[in-house]
Write a protein that holds these residues in place. Structure first.
Motif, PDB file in Angstrom:
ATOM      1  N   UNK A  14      10.340  60.225  -9.654  1.00 34.87           N
ATOM      2  CA  UNK A  14       9.922  58.829  -9.568  1.00 34.87           C
ATOM      3  C   UNK A  14      10.311  58.200  -8.244  1.00 34.87           C
ATOM      4  N   UNK A  15      11.551  58.422  -7.814  1.00 33.50           N
ATOM      5  CA  UNK A  15      12.005  57.811  -6.559  1.00 33.50           C
ATOM      6  C   UNK A  15      11.355  58.463  -5.345  1.00 33.50           C
ATOM      7  N   UNK A  16      10.840  59.675  -5.520  1.00 33.26           N
ATOM      8  CA  UNK A  16      10.197  60.363  -4.404  1.00 33.26           C
ATOM      9  C   UNK A  16       8.715  60.061  -4.247  1.00 33.26           C
ATOM     10  N   UNK A  17       8.138  59.360  -5.220  1.00 35.24           N
ATOM     11  CA  UNK A  17       6.680  59.205  -5.244  1.00 35.24           C
ATOM     12  C   UNK A  17       6.163  58.361  -4.078  1.00 35.24           C
ATOM     13  N   UNK A  18       6.698  57.153  -3.936  1.00 33.87           N
ATOM     14  CA  UNK A  18       6.207  56.269  -2.874  1.00 33.87           C
ATOM     15  C   UNK A  18       6.478  56.864  -1.493  1.00 33.87           C
ATOM     16  N   UNK A  19       7.688  57.407  -1.227  1.00 35.14           N
ATOM     17  CA  UNK A  19       7.914  58.053   0.072  1.00 35.14           C
ATOM     18  C   UNK A  19       6.948  59.212   0.335  1.00 35.14           C
ATOM     19  N   UNK A  20       6.571  59.955  -0.701  1.00 33.35           N
ATOM     20  CA  UNK A  20       5.633  61.070  -0.503  1.00 33.35           C
ATOM     21  C   UNK A  20       4.270  60.537  -0.081  1.00 33.35           C
ATOM     22  N   UNK A  71       4.978  52.632 -12.360  1.00 34.57           N
ATOM     23  CA  UNK A  71       4.995  53.361 -11.094  1.00 34.57           C
ATOM     24  C   UNK A  71       3.570  53.640 -10.622  1.00 34.57           C
ATOM     25  N   UNK A  72       2.700  54.011 -11.540  1.00 33.50           N
ATOM     26  CA  UNK A  72       1.306  54.292 -11.163  1.00 33.50           C
ATOM     27  C   UNK A  72       0.653  53.068 -10.527  1.00 33.50           C
ATOM     28  N   UNK A  73       0.903  51.893 -11.084  1.00 36.83           N
ATOM     29  CA  UNK A  73       0.327  50.671 -10.516  1.00 36.83           C
ATOM     30  C   UNK A  73       0.913  50.368  -9.141  1.00 36.83           C
ATOM     31  N   UNK A  74       2.213  50.613  -8.992  1.00 34.77           N
ATOM     32  CA  UNK A  74       2.837  50.402  -7.679  1.00 34.77           C
ATOM     33  C   UNK A  74       2.168  51.283  -6.618  1.00 34.77           C
ATOM     34  N   UNK A  75       1.953  52.551  -6.968  1.00 34.32           N
ATOM     35  CA  UNK A  75       1.326  53.483  -6.032  1.00 34.32           C
ATOM     36  C   UNK A  75      -0.118  53.067  -5.752  1.00 34.32           C
ATOM     37  N   UNK A  85      -8.932  62.021  -5.114  1.00 35.75           N
ATOM     38  CA  UNK A  85      -8.385  61.896  -6.470  1.00 35.75           C
ATOM     39  C   UNK A  85      -6.927  62.339  -6.440  1.00 35.75           C
ATOM     40  N   UNK A  86      -6.047  61.471  -6.947  1.00 36.40           N
ATOM     41  CA  UNK A  86      -4.613  61.767  -7.004  1.00 36.40           C
ATOM     42  C   UNK A  86      -4.178  61.804  -8.461  1.00 36.40           C
ATOM     43  N   UNK A  87      -3.818  62.980  -8.954  1.00 36.83           N
ATOM     44  CA  UNK A  87      -3.227  63.089 -10.283  1.00 36.83           C
ATOM     45  C   UNK A  87      -1.753  62.711 -10.157  1.00 36.83           C
ATOM     46  N   UNK A  88      -1.363  61.596 -10.754  1.00 36.24           N
ATOM     47  CA  UNK A  88       0.030  61.141 -10.651  1.00 36.24           C
ATOM     48  C   UNK A  88       0.796  61.595 -11.888  1.00 36.24           C
ATOM     49  N   UNK A  89       1.701  62.549 -11.676  1.00 37.06           N
ATOM     50  CA  UNK A  89       2.457  63.184 -12.759  1.00 37.06           C
ATOM     51  C   UNK A  89       3.878  62.633 -12.818  1.00 37.06           C
ATOM     52  N   UNK A  90       4.217  61.742 -11.892  1.00 37.89           N
ATOM     53  CA  UNK A  90       5.618  61.332 -11.743  1.00 37.89           C
ATOM     54  C   UNK A  90       6.025  60.284 -12.784  1.00 37.89           C
ATOM     55  N   UNK A  91       7.309  60.160 -13.006  1.00 34.33           N
ATOM     56  CA  UNK A  91       7.862  59.171 -13.933  1.00 34.33           C
ATOM     57  C   UNK A  91       9.004  58.419 -13.278  1.00 34.33           C
ATOM     58  N   UNK A  92       9.072  57.092 -13.512  1.00 34.63           N
ATOM     59  CA  UNK A  92      10.080  56.268 -12.832  1.00 34.63           C
ATOM     60  C   UNK A  92      11.446  56.347 -13.505  1.00 34.63           C
ATOM     61  N   UNK A  93      12.012  57.557 -13.531  1.00 32.02           N
ATOM     62  CA  UNK A  93      13.274  57.773 -14.240  1.00 32.02           C
ATOM     63  C   UNK A  93      14.468  57.470 -13.349  1.00 32.02           C
ATOM     64  N   UNK A  94      15.442  56.767 -13.918  1.00 29.71           N
ATOM     65  CA  UNK A  94      16.681  56.437 -13.223  1.00 29.71           C
ATOM     66  C   UNK A  94      17.839  57.108 -13.957  1.00 29.71           C
ATOM     67  N   UNK A 153      14.162  53.458 -17.152  1.00 28.97           N
ATOM     68  CA  UNK A 153      13.011  53.408 -16.251  1.00 28.97           C
ATOM     69  C   UNK A 153      13.276  52.375 -15.155  1.00 28.97           C
ATOM     70  N   UNK A 154      12.850  52.668 -13.931  1.00 30.98           N
ATOM     71  CA  UNK A 154      13.026  51.707 -12.836  1.00 30.98           C
ATOM     72  C   UNK A 154      11.966  50.612 -12.881  1.00 30.98           C
ATOM     73  N   UNK A 155      10.879  50.880 -13.601  1.00 38.86           N
ATOM     74  CA  UNK A 155       9.811  49.877 -13.762  1.00 38.86           C
ATOM     75  C   UNK A 155       9.176  50.141 -15.123  1.00 38.86           C
ATOM     76  N   UNK A 156       8.849  49.089 -15.860  1.00 38.14           N
ATOM     77  CA  UNK A 156       8.171  49.268 -17.147  1.00 38.14           C
ATOM     78  C   UNK A 156       7.700  47.920 -17.676  1.00 38.14           C
TER      79      UNK A 156
END
Lengths: 227, 227
Positions: free
Chosen positions: A81-87, A126-130, A100-109, A118-121
């Protein structure tokens, strides 16, 4: 098919291994490919050091996030989750384009231990942030509700008789992803929840997923929507 | 068995009807029994005016929250999320004592439309709020992850082959509730998630539950944990 995968951890390895074995042209993207290949240790979700895994999967290429994004006809975000936006920022809007981006990540803290929060819920995801940060990308949230081994092999429990979800704003992208989930991995029951805000629903499955992992003592389970 | 049920809406009606039909001595508790019997309209979760429902279910008693709490060997909280704390406060700590409380409520906020958000989640839950306010009560979170008609008749979809959860601090209470879920309604797969903090997991199923309700066009579905 050419597929770019962000993330060198267990999820990225598992997806890349399965897709490479099916003959797809796969490149894993990472921040610093040279550093990734030199790293001897494994931490967090990276249970196997990437270079050891890569010895067994040499057909899978390794590049930067931008390299993987440029190569991919489809891109899979398999970071933490924390690596998604930097990636995605590492890849850049130009390389991502309207792919097309398949987003498999989860905002786990995990900072306060297990089970993670969750860091966001609830009112965002997280998908909406991306999707907000990269509005041209056709993001489809999927595969985030099960363990990596089941993502690529749903038949490993219950004969594959359980459910996967997709959520995203682009109907064509979701239709393609539903097809790929079936062709690549054998997913038969894929429910389209609607637009990207519905990723709140699937990301908020993680709190019970992590607890079930603890209770059942194994990550080899999945949700089936019985109806 | 003597059972007190808080809440006159569809969930309270459904549970009371099913338990009364099995010969249990059931009292529904409400804030003002006289007002409840006079009310002609239905709003929110109360799809049938209570007095019309009661005409068909005259063996079910109606009393105050405290009356229902005193009568019950077990108590079921079948209020809305916003009604839960007022119901327990209406009953009072003395009437509740150290009785087993099945908490079926969900912290849903419909003020901004459908799908609702949660008023509490991630680092706390409605069940924990209730347990902290009434520390002697032996609260067991359960039945909150499915529609009322399935709570009392899981066989109505998939032959009953799907999953229910319990979470709570008291092992004896959870064991009793697991037994009752089987005896009363026929639940066969009941997973004990652990202490009351695990209610975060089941309450956070509601965001995908409400979305599936919208997508599938029916509330007649449930989660099965395939493993």
């Amino acid at each position: 098919m050419k597929i770019g995968i962000f993330g060198t951890g267990i999820v990225g390895q598992t997806l890349a291994g399965a897709l490479g074995a099916k003959g797809h042209d796969v490149m894993i993207g990472t921040r610093d490919p040279q550093a990734t290949m030199q790293r001897a240790g494994a931490s967090g979700a990276t249970r196997t050091p990437f270079r050891d895994w890569h010895d067994e999967h040499q057909s899978v290429k390794l590049g930067t996030f931008a390299d993987a994004a440029r190569l991919g006809e489809a891109i899979i975000n398999a970071t933490s989750g924390s690596g998604a936006m930097p990636a995605l920022e590492g890849a850049g809007a130009e390389a991502l384009g309207d792919k097309i981006l398949l987003d498999v990540s989860n905002p786990l803290d995990f900072s306060k231990g297990f089970p993670p929060t969750l860091t966001v819920c609830n009112t965002d995801s997280l998908a909406e942030q991306l999707q907000r940060a990269f509005p041209r990308v056709r993001l489809v949230k999927t595969l985030n509700t099960t363990t990596a081994a089941l993502m690529v092999n749903p038949a490993a429990v219950g004969g594959g008789d359980h459910t996967m979800f997709v959520a995203g704003n682009d109907a064509d992208a979701k239709a393609k992803v539903k097809g790929w989930l079936g062709e690549w991995f054998g997913w038969r029951d894929v429910i389209d929840l609607g637009d990207v805000t519905n990723a709140r629903g699937t990301e908020m499955l993680l709190p019970i997923w992590t607890r079930l992992y603890g209770t059942l003592g194994s990550p080899m389970f999945n949700f089936k929507i019985v109806r």
